[in-house]
Design a protein around this motif. Structure first.
Motif, PDB file in Angstrom:
ATOM      1  N   SER A 201     -12.666  -4.785  16.802  1.00 35.62           N
ATOM      2  CA  SER A 201     -14.116  -4.629  16.706  1.00 35.62           C
ATOM      3  C   SER A 201     -14.807  -5.905  16.235  1.00 35.62           C
ATOM      4  CB  SER A 201     -14.461  -3.480  15.752  1.00 35.62           C
ATOM      5  OG  SER A 201     -14.089  -3.802  14.421  1.00 35.62           O
ATOM      6  N   LEU A 202     -14.036  -6.852  15.686  1.00 36.45           N
ATOM      7  CA  LEU A 202     -14.609  -8.127  15.246  1.00 36.45           C
ATOM      8  C   LEU A 202     -14.860  -9.083  16.405  1.00 36.45           C
ATOM      9  CD1 LEU A 202     -12.347  -8.744  12.097  1.00 36.45           C
ATOM     10  CD2 LEU A 202     -14.655  -7.782  12.158  1.00 36.45           C
ATOM     11  N   GLY A 203     -14.322  -8.767  17.575  1.00 33.05           N
ATOM     12  CA  GLY A 203     -14.487  -9.642  18.730  1.00 33.05           C
ATOM     13  C   GLY A 203     -13.174 -10.277  19.140  1.00 33.05           C
ATOM     14  N   ARG A 204     -13.119 -10.756  20.377  1.00 35.06           N
ATOM     15  CA  ARG A 204     -11.870 -11.282  20.924  1.00 35.06           C
ATOM     16  C   ARG A 204     -11.373 -12.500  20.151  1.00 35.06           C
ATOM     17  NH1 ARG A 204      -9.698 -14.769  24.771  1.00 35.06           N
ATOM     18  NH2 ARG A 204      -7.984 -13.813  25.993  1.00 35.06           N
ATOM     19  N   ASP A 205     -12.247 -13.471  19.908  1.00 35.11           N
ATOM     20  CA  ASP A 205     -11.826 -14.700  19.231  1.00 35.11           C
ATOM     21  C   ASP A 205     -11.343 -14.411  17.813  1.00 35.11           C
ATOM     22  OD1 ASP A 205     -12.481 -16.111  21.499  1.00 35.11           O
ATOM     23  OD2 ASP A 205     -14.491 -16.640  20.782  1.00 35.11           O
ATOM     24  N   ALA A 206     -12.087 -13.580  17.088  1.00 36.39           N
ATOM     25  CA  ALA A 206     -11.688 -13.254  15.720  1.00 36.39           C
ATOM     26  C   ALA A 206     -10.364 -12.501  15.701  1.00 36.39           C
ATOM     27  CB  ALA A 206     -12.774 -12.415  15.051  1.00 36.39           C
ATOM     28  N   ALA A 207     -10.166 -11.594  16.655  1.00 38.31           N
ATOM     29  CA  ALA A 207      -8.915 -10.830  16.713  1.00 38.31           C
ATOM     30  C   ALA A 207      -7.732 -11.750  16.974  1.00 38.31           C
ATOM     31  CB  ALA A 207      -9.009  -9.763  17.793  1.00 38.31           C
ATOM     32  N   ILE A 208      -7.890 -12.699  17.891  1.00 39.81           N
ATOM     33  CA  ILE A 208      -6.806 -13.645  18.185  1.00 39.81           C
ATOM     34  C   ILE A 208      -6.506 -14.512  16.967  1.00 39.81           C
ATOM     35  CG2 ILE A 208      -6.187 -15.655  19.582  1.00 39.81           C
ATOM     36  CD1 ILE A 208      -7.722 -14.380  21.892  1.00 39.81           C
ATOM     37  N   ASN A 209      -7.539 -14.965  16.280  1.00 39.48           N
ATOM     38  CA  ASN A 209      -7.350 -15.780  15.075  1.00 39.48           C
ATOM     39  C   ASN A 209      -6.632 -15.017  13.972  1.00 39.48           C
ATOM     40  OD1 ASN A 209      -8.606 -18.043  16.173  1.00 39.48           O
ATOM     41  ND2 ASN A 209     -10.641 -17.430  15.434  1.00 39.48           N
ATOM     42  N   LEU A 210      -6.783 -13.680  13.981  1.00 42.38           N
ATOM     43  CA  LEU A 210      -6.126 -12.850  12.969  1.00 42.38           C
ATOM     44  C   LEU A 210      -4.737 -12.381  13.421  1.00 42.38           C
ATOM     45  CD1 LEU A 210      -9.187 -10.715  11.793  1.00 42.38           C
ATOM     46  CD2 LEU A 210      -7.995 -12.491  10.500  1.00 42.38           C
ATOM     47  N   VAL A 212      -3.807 -10.933  16.507  1.00 40.22           N
ATOM     48  CA  VAL A 212      -3.714  -9.811  17.436  1.00 40.22           C
ATOM     49  C   VAL A 212      -3.790 -10.332  18.867  1.00 40.22           C
ATOM     50  CG1 VAL A 212      -4.811  -7.697  18.242  1.00 40.22           C
ATOM     51  CG2 VAL A 212      -4.701  -8.188  15.801  1.00 40.22           C
ATOM     52  N   ASP A 213      -2.829  -9.925  19.695  1.00 40.00           N
ATOM     53  CA  ASP A 213      -2.871 -10.251  21.119  1.00 40.00           C
ATOM     54  C   ASP A 213      -3.927  -9.349  21.766  1.00 40.00           C
ATOM     55  OD1 ASP A 213      -2.493 -10.637  23.836  1.00 40.00           O
ATOM     56  OD2 ASP A 213      -0.314 -10.770  23.681  1.00 40.00           O
ATOM     57  N   HIS A 214      -5.140  -9.869  21.866  1.00 36.25           N
ATOM     58  CA  HIS A 214      -6.277  -9.057  22.273  1.00 36.25           C
ATOM     59  C   HIS A 214      -6.084  -8.422  23.644  1.00 36.25           C
ATOM     60  CE1 HIS A 214     -10.294  -8.228  23.931  1.00 36.25           C
ATOM     61  NE2 HIS A 214     -10.659  -7.996  22.682  1.00 36.25           N
ATOM     62  N   ASP A 215      -5.658  -9.220  24.624  1.00 41.73           N
ATOM     63  CA  ASP A 215      -5.560  -8.714  25.989  1.00 41.73           C
ATOM     64  C   ASP A 215      -4.512  -7.615  26.107  1.00 41.73           C
ATOM     65  OD1 ASP A 215      -7.491 -10.548  26.675  1.00 41.73           O
ATOM     66  OD2 ASP A 215      -6.050 -12.075  27.300  1.00 41.73           O
ATOM     67  N   ARG A 216      -3.353  -7.816  25.482  1.00 39.61           N
ATOM     68  CA  ARG A 216      -2.309  -6.793  25.549  1.00 39.61           C
ATOM     69  C   ARG A 216      -2.727  -5.539  24.797  1.00 39.61           C
ATOM     70  NH1 ARG A 216       3.701  -8.516  24.008  1.00 39.61           N
ATOM     71  NH2 ARG A 216       3.351  -9.690  25.943  1.00 39.61           N
ATOM     72  N   ALA A 217      -3.344  -5.715  23.621  1.00 36.50           N
ATOM     73  CA  ALA A 217      -3.799  -4.550  22.848  1.00 36.50           C
ATOM     74  C   ALA A 217      -4.862  -3.775  23.610  1.00 36.50           C
ATOM     75  CB  ALA A 217      -4.349  -5.013  21.493  1.00 36.50           C
ATOM     76  N   ALA A 218      -5.777  -4.486  24.280  1.00 34.76           N
ATOM     77  CA  ALA A 218      -6.837  -3.820  25.041  1.00 34.76           C
ATOM     78  C   ALA A 218      -6.250  -2.988  26.174  1.00 34.76           C
ATOM     79  CB  ALA A 218      -7.814  -4.854  25.590  1.00 34.76           C
ATOM     80  N   LYS A 219      -5.253  -3.509  26.857  1.00 32.13           N
ATOM     81  CA  LYS A 219      -4.639  -2.759  27.964  1.00 32.13           C
ATOM     82  C   LYS A 219      -3.952  -1.500  27.457  1.00 32.13           C
ATOM     83  CE  LYS A 219      -3.891  -6.603  31.183  1.00 32.13           C
ATOM     84  NZ  LYS A 219      -2.873  -7.414  31.912  1.00 32.13           N
ATOM     85  N   ARG A 220      -3.224  -1.609  26.329  1.00 29.38           N
ATOM     86  CA  ARG A 220      -2.542  -0.431  25.775  1.00 29.38           C
ATOM     87  C   ARG A 220      -3.551   0.634  25.369  1.00 29.38           C
ATOM     88  NH1 ARG A 220       0.752  -4.144  22.617  1.00 29.38           N
ATOM     89  NH2 ARG A 220      -0.556  -3.577  20.840  1.00 29.38           N
ATOM     90  N   LEU A 221      -4.614   0.201  24.714  1.00 30.55           N
ATOM     91  CA  LEU A 221      -5.619   1.155  24.249  1.00 30.55           C
ATOM     92  C   LEU A 221      -6.384   1.769  25.420  1.00 30.55           C
ATOM     93  CD1 LEU A 221      -6.910  -0.929  21.223  1.00 30.55           C
ATOM     94  CD2 LEU A 221      -5.623   1.203  21.088  1.00 30.55           C
TER      95      LEU A 221
END
Length: 313
Positions: A201-210, A212-221
């Motif tokens: 929910s913090l955004g793609r860039d923030a999630a990656i910096n923390l 989290v593999d944003h693209d893979r997590a988004a596909k699973r969800l």
């Protein structure tokens, strides 16, 4: 904070459920409670599936005015219903085994979602492209549905009209338990990823910096979201704006980004609204109209309000 928000919502649901089960009940209580209990379970199941899937979808897309139906689930469902009547006639479509029909509809909608994800979601910024692609696909499905409607017999066309809105009074109990197992499993999987959703929910860039593999997590969800929407749509029919109504109310009440609060709260609020509305329409208004029509109208009004109002994340 979670207890402060969830406990009143749970109490409201219990009150709504008790009224639904007992208001105006006459005759054999065993039969009445069993009959109404199955309908209550269906209402609760669909409400939870729609609410949770909408909250998660909005988190992934970072947009509070979108619902999973934007990917064309409702249009595909109507295309399937129309295609069955067009190919098999009204009698042939009605005579299909409900379990086979439910499984086929769920599988087709899930397969369409997977195809959309695999083709479109390939990198940064592809979520917006996925949403636009889903809108276009929905328009195509509706156009094909409209063409078949014009070519079929008027008596068979009237059968299709009943599939336009969700039908909460005609849920096959044989399908209810299968849908319940799938919905509970998908909802539990999403609840287990509540902290991951908080980061997304913090955004793609923030999630990656923390980390989290944003693209893979988004596909699973999105896969879990598609499963919830496919099952609920195949069970009762398309529900377009109800999720938007519930999500707006949930965010207004919760005032937090924490998904371990948002997900169960949205499910409880959706169940309260749906069960209370169905009680009112059955016991007071005598089923003179469909509750889904009114709820969808309210959701549409909320959608217009959110469009005109600058969205706040």
């Amino acid at each position: 904070m979670a207890t402060r928000l969830l406990l009143p919502a749970l109490l409201a649901y219990l009150v709504a459920a008790a009224l639904f089960l007992t208001w105006g009940a006459r005759g054999d209580w065993g039969f009445v409670l069993a009959f109404r209990g199955e309908k209550l379970a269906a209402l609760t199941l669909v409400a939870a599936a729609v609410a949770i899937s909408t909250i998660v979808f909005q988190t992934i897309t970072a947009n509070r005015i979108l619902t999973p139906s934007i990917m064309g689930f409702d249009a595909l469902y109507l295309l399937i219903q129309t295609g069955l009547v067009f190919a098999l006639s009204g009698v042939g479509a009605v005579s299909l085994d409900p379990l086979v029909k439910f499984g086929a509809e769920t599988a087709l909608m899930l397969a369409a979602a997977l195809a959309l994800f695999s083709i479109v979601l390939r990198g940064a910024g592809d979520l917006n492209r996925m949403v636009l692609t889903g809108i276009i696909i929905g328009v195509v499905f509706r156009s094909v549905t409209g063409l078949m409607n014009r070519m079929m017999d008027p008596s068979e066309f009237t059968m299709i009209q009943s599939a336009t809105f969700a039908r909460f009074n005609a849920v096959d109990t044989r399908l209810l338990w299968i849908a319940a197992l799938v919905t509970l499993a998908a909802a539990a999987a999403l609840m287990a990823r509540a902290r991951e959703l908080d980061v997304l929910s913090l955004g793609r860039d923030a999630a990656i910096n923390l980390g989290v593999d944003h693209d893979r997590a988004a596909k699973r969800l999105l896969l879990l979201v598609s499963l919830l929407v496919s099952v609920s749509t195949a069970l009762v029919g398309p529900v377009v704006f109800f999720g938007l109504l519930v999500s707006a109310l949930t965010h207004r009440i919760a005032g937090t980004f924490r998904h371990d609060v948002l997900l169960p709260l949205s499910a409880l609020l959706a169940a309260v609204i749906l069960v209370a509305s169905q009680t009112l329409f059955e016991r007071v208004l005598g089923l003179q109209t469909s509750v889904s029509v009114v709820i969808e109208a309210l959701g549409g009004i909320v959608f217009i309000y959110l469009i005109l109002k600058r969205p706040v994340r």
